[in-house]
Design a protein around this motif. Structure first.
Motif, mmCIF file in Angstrom:
data_model
loop_
_atom_site.group_PDB
_atom_site.id
_atom_site.type_symbol
_atom_site.label_atom_id
_atom_site.label_comp_id
_atom_site.label_asym_id
_atom_site.label_seq_id
_atom_site.Cartn_x
_atom_site.Cartn_y
_atom_site.Cartn_z
ATOM 1 N N MET A 1 12.872 -2.138 -5.443
ATOM 2 C CA MET A 1 13.168 -2.309 -4.024
ATOM 3 C C MET A 1 11.867 -2.522 -3.256
ATOM 4 S SD MET A 1 16.088 0.599 -3.328
ATOM 5 C CE MET A 1 16.534 -0.099 -1.734
ATOM 6 N N ASN A 2 11.969 -3.274 -2.158
ATOM 7 C CA ASN A 2 10.801 -3.513 -1.324
ATOM 8 C C ASN A 2 10.419 -2.229 -0.587
ATOM 9 O OD1 ASN A 2 9.093 -4.339 0.897
ATOM 10 N ND2 ASN A 2 9.731 -6.429 0.474
ATOM 11 N N VAL A 3 9.159 -1.845 -0.694
ATOM 12 C CA VAL A 3 8.690 -0.589 -0.091
ATOM 13 C C VAL A 3 8.820 -0.634 1.434
ATOM 14 C CG1 VAL A 3 6.655 0.891 0.207
ATOM 15 C CG2 VAL A 3 7.196 -0.058 -2.044
ATOM 16 N N ASP A 4 8.780 -1.813 2.029
ATOM 17 C CA ASP A 4 8.909 -1.926 3.483
ATOM 18 C C ASP A 4 10.234 -1.364 3.993
ATOM 19 O OD1 ASP A 4 6.430 -3.111 3.691
ATOM 20 O OD2 ASP A 4 7.199 -5.161 3.797
ATOM 21 N N LEU A 5 11.246 -1.326 3.132
ATOM 22 C CA LEU A 5 12.542 -0.786 3.544
ATOM 23 C C LEU A 5 12.454 0.689 3.915
ATOM 24 C CD1 LEU A 5 14.791 -2.402 0.762
ATOM 25 C CD2 LEU A 5 14.699 -3.062 3.185
ATOM 26 N N PHE A 6 11.429 1.369 3.426
ATOM 27 C CA PHE A 6 11.295 2.813 3.622
ATOM 28 C C PHE A 6 10.273 3.145 4.707
ATOM 29 C CE2 PHE A 6 12.662 1.884 -0.670
ATOM 30 C CZ PHE A 6 13.800 2.659 -0.775
ATOM 31 N N ASP A 7 9.965 2.177 5.532
ATOM 32 C CA ASP A 7 8.984 2.382 6.601
ATOM 33 C C ASP A 7 9.689 2.825 7.883
ATOM 34 O OD1 ASP A 7 6.500 2.510 7.705
ATOM 35 O OD2 ASP A 7 6.164 0.349 7.810
ATOM 36 N N PHE A 8 8.995 3.561 8.704
ATOM 37 C CA PHE A 8 9.455 3.906 10.045
ATOM 38 C C PHE A 8 8.237 4.303 10.859
ATOM 39 C CE2 PHE A 8 9.888 7.711 7.422
ATOM 40 C CZ PHE A 8 9.256 8.695 8.161
ATOM 41 N N THR A 9 8.374 4.292 12.167
ATOM 42 C CA THR A 9 7.255 4.612 13.059
ATOM 43 C C THR A 9 7.363 6.066 13.505
ATOM 44 O OG1 THR A 9 7.119 2.333 13.840
ATOM 45 C CG2 THR A 9 6.078 4.037 15.201
ATOM 46 N N LEU A 10 6.318 6.824 13.253
ATOM 47 C CA LEU A 10 6.299 8.235 13.635
ATOM 48 C C LEU A 10 5.195 8.475 14.657
ATOM 49 C CD1 LEU A 10 7.453 11.114 13.029
ATOM 50 C CD2 LEU A 10 5.460 11.401 11.540
ATOM 51 N N PRO A 11 5.526 8.926 15.868
ATOM 52 C CA PRO A 11 4.475 9.248 16.838
ATOM 53 C C PRO A 11 3.577 10.353 16.296
ATOM 54 C CG PRO A 11 6.628 9.124 17.898
ATOM 55 C CD PRO A 11 6.875 9.100 16.423
ATOM 56 N N PRO A 12 2.266 10.224 16.442
ATOM 57 C CA PRO A 12 1.339 11.225 15.882
ATOM 58 C C PRO A 12 1.603 12.643 16.363
ATOM 59 C CG PRO A 12 0.145 9.282 16.606
ATOM 60 C CD PRO A 12 1.550 9.108 17.077
ATOM 61 N N GLU A 13 2.103 12.800 17.578
ATOM 62 C CA GLU A 13 2.342 14.139 18.112
ATOM 63 C C GLU A 13 3.497 14.853 17.411
ATOM 64 O OE1 GLU A 13 4.382 11.192 20.965
ATOM 65 O OE2 GLU A 13 2.505 11.315 19.803
ATOM 66 N N ARG A 14 4.258 14.141 16.586
ATOM 67 C CA ARG A 14 5.329 14.782 15.833
ATOM 68 C C ARG A 14 4.831 15.483 14.570
ATOM 69 N NH1 ARG A 14 7.588 14.737 19.796
ATOM 70 N NH2 ARG A 14 9.347 13.459 20.519
ATOM 71 N N ILE A 15 3.568 15.309 14.226
ATOM 72 C CA ILE A 15 3.016 15.941 13.019
ATOM 73 C C ILE A 15 2.641 17.381 13.346
ATOM 74 C CG2 ILE A 15 1.210 15.874 11.265
ATOM 75 C CD1 ILE A 15 0.999 12.855 11.785
ATOM 76 N N ALA A 16 3.271 18.331 12.662
ATOM 77 C CA ALA A 16 3.021 19.754 12.926
ATOM 78 C C ALA A 16 1.680 20.180 12.334
ATOM 79 C CB ALA A 16 4.138 20.592 12.333
ATOM 80 N N LEU A 17 0.886 20.898 13.128
ATOM 81 C CA LEU A 17 -0.405 21.403 12.653
ATOM 82 C C LEU A 17 -0.352 22.885 12.308
ATOM 83 C CD1 LEU A 17 -2.872 19.566 15.060
ATOM 84 C CD2 LEU A 17 -1.973 18.834 12.838
ATOM 85 N N ARG A 18 0.711 23.574 12.750
ATOM 86 C CA ARG A 18 0.937 24.977 12.410
ATOM 87 C C ARG A 18 2.433 25.164 12.143
ATOM 88 N NH1 ARG A 18 -3.925 27.613 11.409
ATOM 89 N NH2 ARG A 18 -5.417 27.122 13.069
ATOM 90 N N PRO A 19 2.789 26.124 11.305
ATOM 91 C CA PRO A 19 4.213 26.368 11.059
ATOM 92 C C PRO A 19 4.865 27.117 12.212
ATOM 93 C CG PRO A 19 2.883 27.952 9.854
ATOM 94 C CD PRO A 19 1.920 26.991 10.492
ATOM 95 N N ALA A 20 6.169 27.096 12.237
ATOM 96 C CA ALA A 20 6.923 27.883 13.216
ATOM 97 C C ALA A 20 6.727 29.365 12.928
ATOM 98 C CB ALA A 20 8.403 27.537 13.142
ATOM 99 N N ALA A 21 6.800 30.172 13.980
ATOM 100 C CA ALA A 21 6.697 31.627 13.827
ATOM 101 C C ALA A 21 7.797 32.278 14.659
ATOM 102 C CB ALA A 21 5.324 32.118 14.266
ATOM 103 N N PRO A 22 8.651 33.110 14.037
ATOM 104 C CA PRO A 22 8.695 33.376 12.597
ATOM 105 C C PRO A 22 9.137 32.155 11.805
ATOM 106 C CG PRO A 22 10.582 34.351 13.692
ATOM 107 C CD PRO A 22 9.689 33.843 14.784
ATOM 108 N N ARG A 23 8.946 32.231 10.495
ATOM 109 C CA ARG A 23 9.160 31.054 9.668
ATOM 110 C C ARG A 23 10.576 30.495 9.776
ATOM 111 N NH1 ARG A 23 5.815 31.224 4.081
ATOM 112 N NH2 ARG A 23 3.817 32.019 4.868
#
Length: 341
Positions: free
Chosen positions: A1-23
């Motif tokens: 399968m073409n790898v492009d099919l699995f692409d999507f745009t993710l805004p950088p601010e959606r990347i978590a730098l710390r886990p939720a507390a409590p877990r």
């Protein structure tokens, strides 16, 4: 399968730098067939059925990130797979400055001799001395946070706890089985009260899990092997659960990949010990699992391909679009999804 099919745009601010507390307060998107429901992880007992079985990976992350010197050249090494009592294969930054037979000094009395450059650019490191390598890494290494977190902030003391699951027992991983980071003793108790059991297996996650898919077609991508083990008692429990009408729900893609490696064409899971390089893409027929708890994955990654194989590519593209629109946090320290085909 073409790898492009699995692409999507993710805004950088959606990347978590710390886990939720409590877990277990992290959000959880439930994808059940064609329906989506916004929940939190502590709601999980109400989303499963009595007789279901959760499967966790009990691997423990080692401090596999090393910084050292080869003569006057600074090099970095990320261990990714053990090859012997004192030998680890590693991805090396500034590897062009390292030749076979060179000694790299990692400080704190820790050094290794480089050799055997692989086709993937990795290098074998043979650690000097008689002390167990685990002790050497405790002195000289640091927690190997995923590159998408490490690029935004340095590793700190909190990560030593945040990046281990409550099931971590068997040292050997260089990346956490992150879906299990959401679980707490209280949540396990609530699941048990709801009639949901759990077992553990071991898959030592390698750094190859973060490597991008560079091929244009999935048929041309080569997976890195990882070592895993399912003992007979665990295999028997998995088989008995399904025979009784319960569902086997993998917590994380690592436990899923190991179960699928150990299952035969009839869906019977056998004891397993050794390497697996299973690569699951749409069209794969799942044999040993009935559902998955997992975090949100990188675009164009083997893990997004895996969840698309389980649920369908269009359905997962829609689920991820919903997660992005509604503020879910992505990747290792991010939120969870419960996928029930």
């Amino acid at each position: 399968m073409n790898v492009d099919l699995f692409d999507f745009t993710l805004p950088p601010e959606r990347i978590a730098l710390r886990p939720a507390a409590p877990r277990d307060s992290a959000r959880m998107l439930v994808v059940r067939g064609d329906t989506l429901a916004d929940r939190i992880v502590s709601d999980l007992p109400g989303e499963l059925r009595a007789g279901d079985l959760l499967v966790f990976n009990d691997t423990r992350v080692i401090p596999a990130q090393l910084e050292g010197m080869r003569g006057a050249a600074r090099v970095g090494a990320t261990l990714h797979k053990r090859e012997g009592p004192r030998r680890w294969r590693a991805f090396v930054r500034n590897a062009k400055r390292v030749r076979d037979g060179d000694t790299i000094d990692f400080g704190a009395g820790v050094s290794a001799v480089a050799s055997d450059r692989g086709a993937d650019g990795s290098i074998a490191l043979d650690f000097a001395g008689d002390e167990p390598v685990e002790l050497l890494l405790e002195r000289a290494g640091r927690m190997p946070l995923p590159p998408y977190i490490a690029a935004k902030r340095p590793t700190d003391a909190r990560d030593a706890d945040d990046y281990q699951t409550m099931f971590a027992r068997r040292a050997g991983a260089v990346a956490a089985p992150t879906a299990a980071l959401h679980f707490t003793p209280a949540l396990l108790d609530a699941l048990a009260m709801a009639g949901v059991g759990h077992v553990t297996l071991t898959l030592h996650v390698g750094a190859g899990t973060f490597l991008p898919v560079k091929a244009d077609d999935t048929d041309d991508h080569v997976m890195h092997a990882e070592w895993g083990r399912i003992d007979r008692a665990t295999a028997d429990r998995l088989n008995a659960t399904r025979a009784a009408g319960g569902r086997v729900i993998s917590v994380g893609t690592t436990s899923l990949r190991l179960i699928e490696s150990a299952a035969d064409a009839d869906g019977i899971v056998h004891p397993f010990e050794g390497d697996t390089a299973i690569f699951i893409t749409p069209g794969y027929r799942f044999r040993g699992i009935d559902g998955l708890v997992t975090n949100f994955h990188l675009p164009r990654s083997t893990l997004f391909m895996l969840v698309s194989a389980l649920m369908g590519l269009d359905r997962m593209q829609a689920a991820y679009a919903h997660a992005i629109e509604h503020g879910y946090r992505f990747y290792s320290y991010g939120d969870a999804s419960l996928l029930l085909p």
